[in-house]
Enzyme design. Structure first.
Site: not given
Length: 424
Positions: A112, A115, A170
């Site tokens: 993640s 991101k 997340s």
């Protein structure tokens, strides 16, 4: 905690790979250096993966060498022991000077932390007050076991809500919703790859916008630091990544009123955990965890006038919160080594910025001006850090007295990570 299978088994991931292959984005050299265990002889344990003998030299020749790179001056503290991450880098967040690194250009699964690139690409497009009603198709195609903030179809959310879901929990559901607003997943992936190229992030190849495991999806500690440094120039990015807790919209009640529930940032150096305290001066940025990536983390912290950026990827030591522990050790070393090390490289500027060659330099005026805008690091950054700490302290009794019923959702790619649905 049981883990899910990699997204290689997901039909949606296969479709995404095929789509990107048809657009000539998949190229075989990007697969070199990804984390795969070498075949083992029968009866022997698999060998640990090793970095390529030659890696990218973006930012400096030494950054392309395998192993630890550091140039200590007389009286400088030694690097911390027991750093088990396959790749890590510590740099000055303002000048871009790399103080020390280990395999910073090793292409590994990012989880993640990717991101951050998603935010660099999409966040500037939509005002935070814009609203969007989620369609069932918007939430299709997420990987099994994805972390979720709790978005539900046919309900309306603001862009501000969605970004809190991305950064705090997340939430892959928040990423997919914002991608739908941006023209769809495939279009967003292409834009992310273009943005990576603009940032000179040559180690990165994007397959999914949320960082979920997918064949060929790679980044590096160096590139993740570039994404964080670029994002931190945006005040909205700084706000979201430094928020420790918030209220998130829930279901509509029978009385016609919208319920809310609390969400907490899964960056444990920001929000803390039962076995780790918030790091002094921390102000973001992003964490992640998947089956292929292990634990990944990029963080930024400030002590006095010193602002440091640390990225850690996949510690071999599997102790709970190990990525945060190793990042904290690197922060401690970096602050103690102030003025006592020579840089071994630099975080390069985006294309067309600074000196026009894409190279970072000391005293970069554009970077400094961006960091100091509206009070800079010493203003809203410090305030955000203090505010987050106050939230953590005020909630400590509740946090330890009654742990959340849902498991933390920030570590995507693991079963049971779809929390955030409990109402308050």
């Amino acid at each position: 905690m049981p883990t899910t299978k990699s997204a290689s088994a997901s039909p949606s991931a296969v479709r995404t790979v095929a789509a990107l292959a048809s657009s000539a984005l998949l190229v075989s050299p990007l697969l070199a250096g990804t984390a795969h265990a070498a075949p083992a002889d029968e009866g022997q344990l698999p060998k640990a993966p090793v970095p390529p003998a030659k890696m990218s030299q973006v930012g400096g020749e030494r950054l392309g060498r395998p192993g630890v790179q550091v140039q200590l001056q007389a009286g400088a503290p030694a690097l911390p022991k027991e750093l088990t991450a396959r790749s890590w880098i510590i740099s000055d967040a303002e000048s871009g000077q790399v103080l020390a690194a280990k395999n910073p250009h090793w292409q590994l699964a990012p989880a993640s932390t990717l991101k951050m690139l998603f935010a660099d690409t999409v966040l500037p497009k939509f005002p935070k007050t814009r609203t969007y009603k989620v369609k069932p198709a918007d939430l299709a195609g997420m990987g099994t076991g994805s972390s979720l903030v709790g978005i539900k179809e046919n309900l309306t959310y603001t862009v501000h809500d969605l970004w809190l879901g991305v950064f705090l929990r997340s939430g892959n559901d928040a990423v997919h919703t914002l991608s739908a607003m941006n023209g769809g997943t495939e279009a967003t992936v292409k834009e992310m790859q273009k943005r990576a190229a603009e940032l000179n992030a040559t180690d990165t190849h994007v397959i999914t916008p949320d960082g979920y495991d997918a064949p060929g999806q790679v980044s590096s500690a160096y590139d993740l630091s570039l994404f964080a440094r670029a994002g931190l120039k945006n005040p909205d990015f700084r706000e979201y990544c430094s928020t420790a807790s918030a209220q998130f919209p829930g279901d509509m009640g029978k009385d016609g009123k919208r319920a809310t529930f609390g969400i907490q940032n899964t960056n444990r150096l920001l929000s803390g955990d039962f076995d780790i305290k918030p790091y002094p001066g921390i102000a973001g940025v992003k964490n992640g965890s998947t089956t292929n990536a292990g634990s990944t983390f990029t963080g930024v912290a400030q002590h006095g006038d010193r602002k440091l950026l640390v990225t850690v990827m996949n510690p071999e030591k599997k102790q709970h919160n190990e990525a945060y522990r190793e990042a904290a050790k690197l922060f401690d070393w970096g602050f103690a080594a102030d003025g006592k090390v020579d840089p071994v490289g630099s975080l390069v500027d985006p294309k067309g910025a600074g000196n026009g060659t894409g190279g970072a330099k000391d005293g970069d005026k554009e970077t400094q001006a961006a960091l100091d805008s509206a009070g800079g690091w010493g203003g809203p950054w410090t305030a955000a850090g203090i505010g987050g700490a106050v939230v953590v302290l005020l909630g400590a009794v509740v946090f330890f007295a009654r742990r959340r019923r849902a498991l933390p959702a920030g570590e995507q790619g693991r079963r049971g990570a779809g929390g955030g649905r409990r109402k308050k």
